[in-house]
Design an enzyme around this catalytic site. Sequence first.
Site, PDB file in Angstrom:
ATOM      1  N   GLU A 258     -16.884  -0.432   4.316  1.00  0.00           N
ATOM      2  CA  GLU A 258     -16.732  -1.610   3.469  1.00  0.00           C
ATOM      3  C   GLU A 258     -15.783  -2.629   4.094  1.00  0.00           C
ATOM      4  O   GLU A 258     -14.869  -2.262   4.817  1.00  0.00           O
ATOM      5  CB  GLU A 258     -16.109  -1.199   2.127  1.00  0.00           C
ATOM      6  CG  GLU A 258     -16.869  -0.114   1.412  1.00  0.00           C
ATOM      7  CD  GLU A 258     -16.076   0.445   0.231  1.00  0.00           C
ATOM      8  OE1 GLU A 258     -16.505   1.477  -0.308  1.00  0.00           O
ATOM      9  OE2 GLU A 258     -15.042  -0.133  -0.139  1.00  0.00           O
TER      10      GLU A 258
ATOM     11  N   CYS B 198     -10.236  -8.021   4.571  1.00  0.00           N
ATOM     12  CA  CYS B 198      -9.752  -6.640   4.634  1.00  0.00           C
ATOM     13  C   CYS B 198     -10.865  -5.808   5.261  1.00  0.00           C
ATOM     14  O   CYS B 198     -11.992  -5.808   4.767  1.00  0.00           O
ATOM     15  CB  CYS B 198      -9.443  -6.173   3.207  1.00  0.00           C
ATOM     16  SG  CYS B 198      -8.923  -4.460   3.117  1.00  0.00           S
TER      17      CYS B 198
ATOM     18  N   CYS C 242     -11.510   8.706   5.696  1.00  0.00           N
ATOM     19  CA  CYS C 242     -10.130   8.792   6.156  1.00  0.00           C
ATOM     20  C   CYS C 242      -9.667  10.244   6.059  1.00  0.00           C
ATOM     21  O   CYS C 242     -10.022  10.939   5.106  1.00  0.00           O
ATOM     22  CB  CYS C 242      -9.231   7.898   5.294  1.00  0.00           C
ATOM     23  SG  CYS C 242      -7.508   7.896   5.846  1.00  0.00           S
TER      24      CYS C 242
ATOM     25  N   CYS D 239      -4.825  11.117   0.887  1.00  0.00           N
ATOM     26  CA  CYS D 239      -3.959  10.680  -0.219  1.00  0.00           C
ATOM     27  C   CYS D 239      -4.721  10.901  -1.529  1.00  0.00           C
ATOM     28  O   CYS D 239      -5.855  10.417  -1.668  1.00  0.00           O
ATOM     29  CB  CYS D 239      -3.581   9.207  -0.057  1.00  0.00           C
ATOM     30  SG  CYS D 239      -2.820   8.860   1.540  1.00  0.00           S
TER      31      CYS D 239
ATOM     32  N   GLY E  29      -9.786   3.999   6.035  1.00  0.00           N
ATOM     33  CA  GLY E  29      -9.246   4.592   7.243  1.00  0.00           C
ATOM     34  C   GLY E  29      -7.774   4.328   7.481  1.00  0.00           C
ATOM     35  O   GLY E  29      -7.167   3.450   6.875  1.00  0.00           O
ATOM     36  N   GLU E  30      -7.211   5.130   8.373  1.00  0.00           N
ATOM     37  CA  GLU E  30      -5.841   4.964   8.844  1.00  0.00           C
ATOM     38  C   GLU E  30      -5.943   4.355  10.248  1.00  0.00           C
ATOM     39  O   GLU E  30      -6.312   5.045  11.216  1.00  0.00           O
ATOM     40  CB  GLU E  30      -5.140   6.338   8.863  1.00  0.00           C
ATOM     41  CG  GLU E  30      -3.919   6.441   9.762  1.00  0.00           C
ATOM     42  CD  GLU E  30      -2.805   5.437   9.446  1.00  0.00           C
ATOM     43  OE1 GLU E  30      -2.421   5.302   8.280  1.00  0.00           O
ATOM     44  OE2 GLU E  30      -2.330   4.788  10.399  1.00  0.00           O
TER      45      GLU E  30
ATOM     46  N   SER F 151       2.475   2.047   4.112  1.00  0.00           N
ATOM     47  CA  SER F 151       2.136   2.502   2.758  1.00  0.00           C
ATOM     48  C   SER F 151       3.117   3.608   2.391  1.00  0.00           C
ATOM     49  O   SER F 151       2.938   4.759   2.776  1.00  0.00           O
ATOM     50  CB  SER F 151       0.707   3.035   2.723  1.00  0.00           C
ATOM     51  OG  SER F 151      -0.184   2.028   3.101  1.00  0.00           O
ATOM     52  N   LEU F 152       4.153   3.234   1.663  1.00  0.00           N
ATOM     53  CA  LEU F 152       5.227   4.198   1.390  1.00  0.00           C
ATOM     54  C   LEU F 152       4.934   4.974   0.105  1.00  0.00           C
ATOM     55  O   LEU F 152       4.927   6.199   0.096  1.00  0.00           O
ATOM     56  CB  LEU F 152       6.570   3.471   1.295  1.00  0.00           C
ATOM     57  CG  LEU F 152       7.789   4.347   1.518  1.00  0.00           C
ATOM     58  CD1 LEU F 152       7.851   4.873   2.944  1.00  0.00           C
ATOM     59  CD2 LEU F 152       9.083   3.593   1.189  1.00  0.00           C
TER      60      LEU F 152
ATOM     61  N   CYS G 148     -10.230   0.548  -1.702  1.00  0.00           N
ATOM     62  CA  CYS G 148     -10.990   0.953  -0.531  1.00  0.00           C
ATOM     63  C   CYS G 148     -11.758   2.228  -0.815  1.00  0.00           C
ATOM     64  O   CYS G 148     -11.258   3.154  -1.414  1.00  0.00           O
ATOM     65  CB  CYS G 148     -10.085   1.132   0.674  1.00  0.00           C
ATOM     66  SG  CYS G 148      -8.900   2.468   0.515  1.00  0.00           S
TER      67      CYS G 148
HETATM   68  S1  SF4 Z   1      -4.660   5.544   0.979  1.00  0.00           S
HETATM   69 FE1  SF4 Z   1      -5.207   4.844   3.057  1.00  0.00          FE
HETATM   70  S2  SF4 Z   1      -4.396   6.495   4.383  1.00  0.00           S
HETATM   71 FE2  SF4 Z   1      -4.465   7.369   2.296  1.00  0.00          FE
HETATM   72  S3  SF4 Z   1      -6.486   8.398   2.199  1.00  0.00           S
HETATM   73 FE3  SF4 Z   1      -6.756   6.280   1.424  1.00  0.00          FE
HETATM   74  S4  SF4 Z   1      -7.461   5.090   3.213  1.00  0.00           S
HETATM   75 FE4  SF4 Z   1      -6.532   7.006   3.976  1.00  0.00          FE
END
Ligand code: SF4
Length: 368
Positions: free
Chosen positions: A109, A122, A129, A133, A184-185, A241-242, A360
């Site tokens: 996306e 974006c 990913c 998280c 994704g990261e 991303s804390l 996302c």
């Molecule tokens: S928040 Fe970001 S790093 Fe965490 S699983 Fe989702 S896409 Fe991946």
Amino acid sequence: MPKPGELTFVAPRAAKKPPRHLADLSPAERKEAVAALGEKPFRAKQLSQHYFARYTTDPADWTDIPAARREGLRDALVPELMSVVRHLSCDDDTTRKTLWRLFDGTLVESVLMRYPDRVTMCISSQAGCGMNCPFCATGQAGLTRNLSTAEIVHQIVEGMRALRDGEVPGGPARLSNIVFMGMGEPLANYNRVLGAIRRLTDPEPDGLGLSQRGITVSTVGLVPAINRLADEGLKCRLAVSLHAPDDELRDELVPVNTRWKVREVLDAAWGYAERSGRRVSIEYALIRDINDQAWRADLLGRLLKGNRVHVNLIPLNPTPGSKWTASRPEDERAFVAALEAHGVPVTVRDTRGQEIEGACGQLAAAER
Ligand code: SF4
């Protein structure tokens, strides 16, 4: 080679690699590629001009190249990378989310957001990913594969073409900001993301001619990769991303925290700020009764104060079936006030795209 103790992130082996594309190659590599096809080196410049400056992949538009050569060059260097599954729009059509199908059926996306003073896109850097998280739709589905440099770049080329052609209300416009905050990261796909940054920021026609300062690379905190990025000498912004200021909660919300702790992540972020001269953006999704307590706001303020930093509070966009939801407005206000009391600049991010499943991975998850 990874250093001892360093985590490596290995994408599952895809059945086939994405097709090679002009945007995967540096300008010098493009010349070699056209030479291997029996063409003169200047064809590389011509193709780059069509792709990076005119956003066209249709050989019929390449009138400066002999007709008999166009199909061969297209097949070898400008193959189709992705097709639109659907566009979803909201905010009077000034937010447009696109679901793409890649050559192997993988879905990713991107989102284009038009504001009065800027246009932000974006984009995704991986399909899925691997960071897991628990509050994130993408994380729930796991990692499918890394995107190639060209698959990353093409999302933006298509966005720039759509803006130029007036497909987004408000008249023709140019993209001003790119955020690597889709699926994704980005730093787990380091080399391809770096290649994409080069293509985005190389002057036309070698690249798209965008400013490094308009690019934000987000990460959950892969410390060795942050340090490596700092060594590249870029002027891009880093966003961390804390989501929690204490290791106990962050271990749960951002599982990679079990490898690199809050303190290590922030130290790496300050190192990046120092080298790049840019303020680091701290992303913090406010989740009701999970991470929005007054004491956590105070702890966050104490950790951040005095550094080159800006906090982006993000009202959580709940994923379907999730037990987590956005903070109460009064808790959000108190969180902002606590950070400001420490002199830490903070904004609450607008929640564009919520009605089109803007978080996302939600659109791809729904499609699956
Ligand atoms: S928040 Fe970001 S790093 Fe965490 S699983 Fe989702 S896409 Fe991946």
